[in-house]
Write an enzyme that holds these catalytic residues in place. Structure first.
Site, PDB file in Angstrom:
ATOM      1  N   GLU A 430       0.937  -1.273   0.095  1.00 49.39           N
ATOM      2  CA  GLU A 430       0.049  -0.097   0.089  1.00 49.39           C
ATOM      3  C   GLU A 430       0.697   1.165  -0.010  1.00 49.39           C
ATOM      4  O   GLU A 430       1.861   1.147  -0.213  1.00 49.39           O
ATOM      5  CB  GLU A 430      -0.999  -0.018   1.261  1.00 49.39           C
ATOM      6  CG  GLU A 430      -0.369  -0.749   2.714  1.00 49.39           C
ATOM      7  CD  GLU A 430       0.585  -0.129   3.047  1.00 49.39           C
ATOM      8  OE1 GLU A 430       0.259   0.691   3.986  1.00 49.39           O
ATOM      9  OE2 GLU A 430       1.861  -0.137   2.761  1.00 49.39           O
ATOM     10  N   GLU A 433       4.250   1.369   1.553  1.00 48.63           N
ATOM     11  CA  GLU A 433       5.086   0.370   0.827  1.00 48.63           C
ATOM     12  C   GLU A 433       5.779  -0.763   1.910  1.00 48.63           C
ATOM     13  O   GLU A 433       6.721  -1.162   1.713  1.00 48.63           O
ATOM     14  CB  GLU A 433       6.516   1.442   0.555  1.00 48.63           C
ATOM     15  CG  GLU A 433       6.058   2.596  -0.480  1.00 48.63           C
ATOM     16  CD  GLU A 433       7.405   3.218  -0.898  1.00 48.63           C
ATOM     17  OE1 GLU A 433       7.395   3.051  -2.145  1.00 48.63           O
ATOM     18  OE2 GLU A 433       8.134   3.671  -0.376  1.00 48.63           O
TER      19      GLU A 433
END
Length: 796
Positions: A430, A433
């Site tokens: 997401e 990271e």
């Protein structure tokens, strides 16, 4: 006869490190001809970038001063500094440093040549009450040529009456000299034979070397002062010794005042042409003007439109050559935010260049790298689906604002939409990271991107393709709460229902688990010995605010409102500068408890950009936004640098950490500056600048046109479906569905070709209630099936 070089001993020197990441300034000329950038920290020049905005060439440049007998200090440790920008909005700086016992004051003015890769610094020394005529000043530079501290070559050159400090590696050359004379010049290996170490040890230079062949090197020379005690230092770069020397001498041949005026005027002229958002600020527009200039200062001058996340390496003092990227890389998410910030300021030219740059960097499969160097070479290789959606949204926004000119983004848009459909809804990472699964912020971007892609398809009469994009967007929207909302939350009494940070699921699974209940989430960057696995429904973030930002949910949606209560209880910190939120609870990416820097583990701190995101929500909800404008202005430094993270607990003065002020992470963060500009524009327009009207109309204003399909794909082989919802089968090749009934195979119709590499087929399963649907897939492109029989349990 040529003089034999004196070789420095001690190769390769101590292990190299980068400069600190919490910058006090970032500078460059507003001219594509000047391919050089610089950063400042604690009164000194740190990284200098050339010829690209992702290529640092030095670590530090500063003066050391000594009387040769009783003291030896450098600018970092012996002086107190005041730094200010020159003009209203230029990226040039004036630094006034005062010796700790008032021996002298040092005024530095720092710009770059507008037409060559040359850094220019004018030094003015003013005698103080305790001035000593025996004080000498020495210039030291630490080359990190070609983005690395190791294997550098440093040498001293005598050329036509000047002593020039030189360094090179891999075909890049550095040349530096003073407008006055340099003497006692020496090249050496850091920590062993370099001139700065010599000075600190002996209060004078005791050894001199012409050449340091390969290692972590430094160059030092004494500045010969004239009666005015004023001199200009030039540092130039080139692809040969001759080109570096030529640029250096040409720049120093022009009076500094003339160079400075040209530098400042170019920035002032550009910023004066922007949309006036000053009335909506709390500081007279100072941060607004600087924010625009800072974003532009992070754009490359060869690859136009390429804007890096920050000209810094967070906690660089702990990083060696293994951390070459830092934040001077391109993330399509950060780039989207940067250029929509420019659009909010009225600049439509740079965002189009950025879109075209992204188009050139799109991979054949429709995706974009997690992050990449300016030349497109990948750095990290994770897959973040929101970063595939943002270029679609940028294309749409530019189109709606008549900013596309003759550029046609539809091929790029369709490829990206194809990837979102074929690879989602689970994202490998997401926006932070770190984890894979179902993410609210990622899904929000994907829904919005697909609605934008549908608009492009409709505009050229591709109604079937437009409907396919919408059907998948509607599928994502319909499942949002199922995937990302808990109904058994324990973080806040009486609020069991709220969004979670992420519902963990495997990206490469053929049938990812979509249920949230009972799942555990393993967090990254957690201190050794600390708990790092938590129930997924106990980890929350602010990402759900994107559902309101893009127009997918109303600000008064009950789950949104309850989720706000939870994040304010769990993630919010009130500081003297204003409220700030953390990325998520138990975050490990940040300064440690004792104030030392992040080196793989730590404690996540407050992110000012999240205060800006909250301000956008409050605007949508009809609430007062000024506290969030003011907070961003207060989080900024004296030179208007907004940090990535701010300290969120009691002050640690010995570590220069104060509640609400920057930590050692990246400063400035371009994304945060863009968020500030967009907040001002949103206030001016009385609507969220990033909101996509077609998205809001579809999901908030009138939901009557929503399409209802279940999706079966090779990466989402569902086991259970409802008889009331038709199943849409989507593959990346033409196919035929072979229905298996009582061990007899019956063909269905063939798939529909979208002409963008995606093929789909719809199946009405209403007659299969309480039965199993068994089928095989026959590939029409190579006349074979997958060798498996798939089964879906159809429930009423």
């Amino acid at each position: 006869m040529l003089k034999t070089r004196t070789e420095a001993p001690g190769s390769p020197g101590i292990e190299s490190r980068w400069a600190r990441g919490d910058k006090d300034g970032v500078g460059t000329a507003y001219s594509p001809a000047s391919k050089i950038w610089f950063t400042l920290w604690n009164g000194i020049v740190t990284e200098v970038y050339y010829p690209y905005v992702d290529k640092p060439q030095i670590r530090q440049l500063f003066l050391t001063y000594t009387d040769g007998v009783s003291f030896c200090h450098d600018e970092i440790h012996g002086m107190n500094h005041k730094i200010e920008t020159m003009g209203n909005s230029s990226m040039g700086y004036r630094i006034t440093g005062t010796d700790s016992v008032d021996r002298f004051s040092l005024i530095k003015e720092i710009v770059t040549d507008s037409y060559s890769p040359t850094l220019l610094i004018r030094f003015k020394i003013i005698k103080g009450a305790n001035w000593n005529d025996n004080i000498s000043f020495y210039l030291t530079v630490f080359p990190h040529i070609d983005g690395e501290g190791n294997n550098n070559h440093a040498y001293v050159l005598k050329r036509n009456g000047h002593t020039v400090l030189m360094a090179d590696k891999n075909g890049t050359h550095l040349a530096m000299r003073s407008s006055s004379q340099l003497s006692q010049a020496s090249a050496g290996f850091v920590g062993v034979s370099d001139g700065h170490s010599d000075l600190l040890s002996n209060m004078r230079m005791t050894h001199f070397y012409d050449n340091a062949e390969s290692g972590n090197v430094a160059l030092t020379a004494k500045v010969v002062l004239d009666a005015n005690m004023e001199f200009v230092i030039g540092m130039s770069f080139g692809n040969s010794e001759v080109s570096a020397l030529s640029s250096l001498n040409q720049s120093l041949s022009i009076p500094f005042a003339q160079q400075q005026a040209k530098f400042i005027n170019a920035w002032e002229k550009k910023v004066s042409s922007l949309l006036d958002l000053t009335p909506y600020s709390g500081d007279g527009g100072r941060l607004y003007r600087t924010s625009y200039s800072l974003i532009m200062a992070h754009e490359d001058k060869t690859n136009f439109g390429a804007i890096t996340a920050s000209l810094s390496i967070p906690w660089g003092e702990l990083s060696d050559d293994s951390n070459r990227g830092g934040y001077h890389l391109v993330w399509s998410r950060d780039l989207f935010n940067a250029v929509t910030g420019l659009m909010a300021a009225g600049d439509m030219e740079t965002p189009l260049k950025s879109l075209i740059y992204l188009d050139a960097n799109q991979l054949d499969n429709g995706s974009f790298q997690q992050n990449f160097w300016i030349n497109g070479q990948p750095y990290w290789n994770g897959i973040q689906l929101d970063q595939i959606a943002y270029p679609i949204m940028l294309s749409y926004r530019l189109g709606k604002m008549n900013g596309l000119k003759q550029f046609d983004p539809k091929p790029m848009v369709y490829k990206a939409a194809f990837y979102l459909i074929m690879m989602g809804p689970v994202t490998q990472q997401e926006r932070w990271e770190e984890n894979s699964g179902f993410s609210t912020s990622t899904i929000a971007a994907n829904i919005s991107g697909l609605v934008c892609a549908s608009s492009f398809a409709s505009s050229e009469g591709k109604s079937d393709l437009a409907a396919l994009f919408l059907s998948y967007a509607d599928f994502l929207e319909r499942n949002l709460e199922k995937w990302t909302v808990t109904h058994s939350g324990t973080l806040l009494a009486d609020v069991p229902t709220h969004y979670v940070r992420i519902n963990p699921a495997e990206f490469d699974s053929v049938s990812p688990d979509e249920n949230l209940d009972g799942k555990m989430l393993k967090l990254k960057n957690i201190l050794p010995g600390s708990q790092n696995v938590f129930p997924a429904n106990t980890i929350v973030s602010t990402g759900f605010l994107h559902l309101v930002r893009f127009g997918i949910r109303s600000p008064d949606d009950p789950i949104i409102v309850d989720s706000l209560k939870v994040i304010d209880k769990v993630l919010k910190t009130d500081t003297p500068c204003g409220p700030v939120w953390h990325r998520y609870n138990n975050d490990g990416y940040g300064q440690t408890a004792d104030g030392s820097g992040y080196s793989g583990t730590g404690i996540g701190r407050g992110w000012p950009l999240l205060s800006g995101e909250r301000g956008h929500y409050e605007l949508a909800a009809g609430h007062d936004t000024f506290p969030y404008v003011k907070a961003l202005e207060q989080f900024a430094s004296e030179t208007m640098m907004i940090p990535e993270q701010v300290w969120d607990t009691v002050d640690l003065p010995e570590n220069h950490l104060f509640l609400g002020r920057k930590t050692g992470s990246a400063t400035p963060l371009v994304w945060a500056h863009a968020e500030y500009i967009k907040l001002l524009r949103s206030i001016k327009d009385s609507r969220i600048f990033d909101q996509i009207e077609e998205v809001k109309k579809r999901y908030v204003d009138d939901r009557s046109s929503l399409l209802k399909y279940e999706f079966w794909k090779m990466n989402r082989q569902i086991k259970v479906a409802s008889s009331s919802i038709p199943i849409r089968f989507v593959l990346d090749h033409p196919f035929r569905l072979l229905l298996v009934k009582d061990e007899i195979t019956e063909p269905s119709t063939d798939s529909i070709d979208t002409k963008i590499g995606m093929h789909y087929l719809d199946l009405d399963v209403s007659s299969y209630a309480h039965r199993d649907l068994s089928f095989r897939i026959w590939r029409l492109d190579d006349n074979q099936d997958y060798g498996s029989t798939f089964t879906i349990k159809i429930e009423r």
